[in-house]
Design a protein around this motif. Structure first.
Motif, PDB file in Angstrom:
ATOM      1  N   ASP A 143       0.824  -1.370   0.529  1.00  0.00           N
ATOM      2  CA  ASP A 143      -0.338  -0.185  -0.291  1.00  0.00           C
ATOM      3  C   ASP A 143       0.921   1.361   0.351  1.00  0.00           C
ATOM      4  OD1 ASP A 143      -1.926  -1.641   0.116  1.00  0.00           O
ATOM      5  OD2 ASP A 143      -2.813  -1.576   2.430  1.00  0.00           O
TER       6      ASP A 143
ATOM      7  N   GLN B 285       3.068   8.044  -5.793  1.00  0.00           N
ATOM      8  CA  GLN B 285       2.016   8.646  -7.181  1.00  0.00           C
ATOM      9  C   GLN B 285       1.862  10.329  -7.015  1.00  0.00           C
ATOM     10  OE1 GLN B 285      -2.192   7.743  -5.959  1.00  0.00           O
ATOM     11  NE2 GLN B 285      -2.919   8.193  -7.917  1.00  0.00           N
TER      12      GLN B 285
ATOM     13  N   GLN C 273      -7.142   1.651 -10.733  1.00  0.00           N
ATOM     14  CA  GLN C 273      -7.226   1.376  -9.994  1.00  0.00           C
ATOM     15  C   GLN C 273      -8.279   1.040  -9.530  1.00  0.00           C
ATOM     16  OE1 GLN C 273      -7.476   4.357  -7.409  1.00  0.00           O
ATOM     17  NE2 GLN C 273      -6.198   3.375  -4.948  1.00  0.00           N
TER      18      GLN C 273
ATOM     19  N   ALA D 160      -2.531  -0.918  -5.445  1.00  0.00           N
ATOM     20  CA  ALA D 160      -1.666   0.345  -5.489  1.00  0.00           C
ATOM     21  C   ALA D 160      -1.018   0.474  -6.348  1.00  0.00           C
ATOM     22  CB  ALA D 160      -0.061  -0.794  -3.977  1.00  0.00           C
ATOM     23  N   THR D 161      -0.201  -0.032  -7.634  1.00  0.00           N
ATOM     24  CA  THR D 161       0.523  -0.233  -8.573  1.00  0.00           C
ATOM     25  C   THR D 161      -0.830   0.582 -10.251  1.00  0.00           C
ATOM     26  OG1 THR D 161       0.701  -2.164  -9.588  1.00  0.00           O
ATOM     27  CG2 THR D 161       2.351  -1.208  -8.175  1.00  0.00           C
TER      28      THR D 161
ATOM     29  N   PHE E 158      -1.913   3.601 -10.834  1.00  0.00           N
ATOM     30  CA  PHE E 158      -1.493   5.077 -11.134  1.00  0.00           C
ATOM     31  C   PHE E 158      -0.406   4.797 -11.758  1.00  0.00           C
ATOM     32  CE2 PHE E 158       1.322   4.308  -7.438  1.00  0.00           C
ATOM     33  CZ  PHE E 158       2.583   5.065  -7.894  1.00  0.00           C
TER      34      PHE E 158
ATOM     35  N   ASN F 164       1.711   3.580  -2.923  1.00  0.00           N
ATOM     36  CA  ASN F 164       1.536   4.779  -2.932  1.00  0.00           C
ATOM     37  C   ASN F 164       1.884   6.440  -2.681  1.00  0.00           C
ATOM     38  OD1 ASN F 164      -1.210   4.115  -4.295  1.00  0.00           O
ATOM     39  ND2 ASN F 164      -2.646   3.089  -1.788  1.00  0.00           N
ATOM     40  N   GLN F 165       3.127   6.429  -2.411  1.00  0.00           N
ATOM     41  CA  GLN F 165       3.473   7.848  -2.092  1.00  0.00           C
ATOM     42  C   GLN F 165       3.690   8.264  -2.805  1.00  0.00           C
ATOM     43  OE1 GLN F 165       6.289   7.168   0.984  1.00  0.00           O
ATOM     44  NE2 GLN F 165       7.951   5.149  -0.046  1.00  0.00           N
TER      45      GLN F 165
ATOM     46  N   TYR G 217      10.778   4.268  -7.682  1.00  0.00           N
ATOM     47  CA  TYR G 217       9.593   4.371  -7.740  1.00  0.00           C
ATOM     48  C   TYR G 217       9.754   2.772  -8.680  1.00  0.00           C
ATOM     49  CZ  TYR G 217       5.001   1.562  -9.361  1.00  0.00           C
ATOM     50  OH  TYR G 217       3.988   0.727  -9.602  1.00  0.00           O
TER      51      TYR G 217
END
Length: 602
Positions: free
Chosen positions: A42, A48, A158, A109-110, A112, A45-46, A61
């Motif tokens: 999770d 994104q 998502q 979570a990926t 994006f 997401n940082q 990333y």
């Protein structure tokens, strides 16, 4: 080998089991990782909204995602492998289901990333690929750019990612029914099951073969409506996903990741139909050999020789090593270590072990092979097939960074079938005993029956099932059974007297293959490319070896058609498939010659 009582998993010797402890030393270690991983996934997401800021941030990333994906692969592999070896281990089944949930978290979570990458200026992004932080990710990024017409907004992506778990239900329901709920009974004192049906269907006793074939089919027929509902749900999911991603149909969506034109699929089907008469001739020769006026389905694997070779696992390892010697000492040494000391292979037969065989690479630990050994040339052939996959994995890991190492299913089936063909050629040359030669032809025809008869038939079945759903038509168990029976009749012709109901349920007996959409056809293209490659060793063995090992080492760096083209095989036309039908015809000719010799000396 049929046994009156199968051992439990715990009763198998260590050398017959794969080294699953290399993944996690204990189940508690798996549980600890399963508890940690979701929150870390999770946290992706940082990243994104940051991917377009600089090549360094994009590389950060990709490194974080790759590290977590490797851990996820280890987690899901341990769970699925544990469930494979004992279909009634409810704890293992629970781990498998929970790992699917974790995988769905990763997808969400990926989700994006693709839309965010595609929102970047393409020229800028391509310029970044020449810089050190991103150069090793060039191939996956190029493939993301290729999907531009089919990637949706971050919000939609998502949602599609989160659908992974509920959409995985059909994939899990069918094998769960097959492995945990079916009661097959016993045949001639042997428990009938996924791990024993193959041996019983090659029994010299026709009554044993009949009972095994009928009881196995009847067990699936007893749950046909549930299995049909599961399969049709899977088809509807495929159609939904294809439409959500703006593909014209499910076939094109399934072929897109490997950049395979639909013409390759349709060319295979046409060439199969054009050459199906070779199969019709084989059924006639087989019936003559067995002294039958006409075959039944349970005769298509009946032994032709009354002296079938008994092949131990150790003997098989030696013969495979000798057969693959043209690929060189380095290949051979690594292969033998994997088959023995490093315990890549789970080959022991135990109670509730699921059907089939597979190879699963768990980077960077080792490739693993799942199968059930029964002291036959068929087991040897299966082992040769699966070690072909595993050596493909091993060499791709050696020569490519992880981002480029994962090859497509289309390429995978080439390496496995190549090993079978090369080992078979070695045995034909070194085992002159007529009884062994007959048994070897049997093994070859059994292999071709699966990959060059059943799999093209399943491919035709898949295509029609998806077309009916795409046209808004319903599909029930009787519909699926009738379709399967019709397609099998095309291949059997008048040479096999069919039991349409029991033949019709054949689709349900493939509880995993049909849930990877349009996977089955790749067995037929794989065996075709493999025989084309093998033929090149007769022309210039050293050049062929170099090209073939290069193909294996490419991993997923190139699209499969391009990699095969570099190795000397053009799969965009019918030539390789036609050549392989010539090989098949040669086996029928050889069997007919042996039959004539036997009849003359009777």
């Amino acid at each position: 080998m049929p046994q009156s009582t199968l051992p439990t998993r715990q009763q198998l010797s260590r050398d017959q089991q794969w080294d699953i402890e290399a993944l996690y030393a204990t189940p508690d270690d798996w549980e600890a990782e399963a508890a940690r991983l979701p929150a870390e996934l999770d946290a992706l997401n940082q990243h994104q909204g940051q991917l377009g800021h600089s090549p360094d941030q994009l590389a950060a990333y990709l490194r974080d995602e790759e590290a977590l994906r490797l851990r996820l692969n280890r987690l899901t592999s341990y769970a699925s492998m544990s469930a494979s070896v004992d279909g009634q281990d409810t704890v293992a089944a629970d781990r498998r289901d929970r790992s699917t949930e974790v995988a769905s978290r990763h997808a969400a979570a990926t989700a994006f990333a693709q839309p965010e990458l595609l929102a970047l200026d393409e020229a800028t992004l391509r310029g970044w690929l020449d810089q050190a932080p991103l150069s090793e990710y060039r191939v996956p990024i190029e493939r993301v750019l290729r999907t531009r017409p089919h990637v949706r907004s971050a919000e939609v992506e998502q949602l599609l990612g989160a659908l992974g778990s509920p959409f995985g239900s059909a994939r899990n329901i069918h094998p769960t029914i097959a492995n945990m709920d079916l009661d097959f009974g016993s045949v001639a004192g042997t428990p009938l099951g996924h791990g024993t049906v193959g041996a019983l269907e090659v029994s010299p006793d026709r009554e044993v073969r009949r009972q095994a074939w009928e009881q196995y089919a009847d067990a699936h027929l007893s749950v046909q409506h549930g299995m049909a509902a599961s399969y049709v749900t899977g088809v509807r999911q495929n159609v939904f996903t294809a439409r959500a991603r703006h593909y014209p149909d499910a076939l094109s969506a399934a072929l897109a990741p490997g950049n395979i034109p639909e013409s390759v699929f349709h060319s295979l089907i046409r060439t199969y139909q054009d050459n199906v008469g070779i199969w019709h001739r084989y059924w006639q020769v087989r019936a003559r050999w067995l002294g039958l006026e006409r075959l039944r389905e349970y005769d298509v694997k009946a032994p032709l020789s009354d002296r079938a070779p008994q092949v131990s696992y150790a003997q098989a390892v030696d013969w495979i090593g000798e057969g693959m010697a043209p690929l060189g000492e380095e290949y051979g040494t690594a292969m033998r270590r994997g088959l023995t000391d490093e315990r890549w292979v789970d080959y022991g037969l135990n109670l509730h072990k699921r059907q089939g065989a597979y190879s699963n690479g768990v980077y960077p630990v080792k490739p693993y092979i799942f199968m059930s050994w029964n002291d036959s040339l068929g087991s040897l052939s299966t082992l040769a097939h699966e070690i072909g996959h595993s050596m493909h994995t091993h060499l791709s890991w050696q020569h490519q960074p992880f981002a480029h190492a994962r090859y497509t299913l289309f390429a995978a089936e080439v390496a496995s079938n190549f090993n079978q063909a090369m080992v078979r050629r070695h045995l034909f040359a070194t085992q002159p005993d007529p009884a062994f030669q007959v048994a070897l032809i049997e093994e070859a025809m059994s292999n071709f029956h699966r990959y060059f008869f059943i799999m093209p038939t399943l491919a035709r079945f898949e295509l029609e099932a998806h077309r009916r759903v795409e046209a808004g038509r319903g599909l029930s168990a009787p519909d699926l059974n009738a379709l399967m029976a019709d397609l099998l009749h095309d291949g059997y012709g008048d040479g096999v007297q069919m039991d349409r109901d029991r033949s019709g349920i054949t689709w349900a007996e493939f509880s995993t293959h049909l849930y990877s959409p349009f996977y089955a056809y790749q067995y037929a293209t794989g065996i075709s490319a493999a025989h084309q490659l093998l033929a090149s060793f007769d022309e210039d063995a050293e050049a062929a070896r170099t090209r073939y090992l290069t193909f294996l080492g490419e991993g997923g760096r190139l699209d499969p058609l391009e990699a095969l083209q570099n190795a000397g095989v053009d799969m965009t036309g019918p030539a390789a498939v036609e050549r392989t039908f010539q090989v098949l015809s040669g086996y029928v000719d050889r069997l007919e010659q042996l039959l004539s010799h036997r009849e003359q000396h009777a």
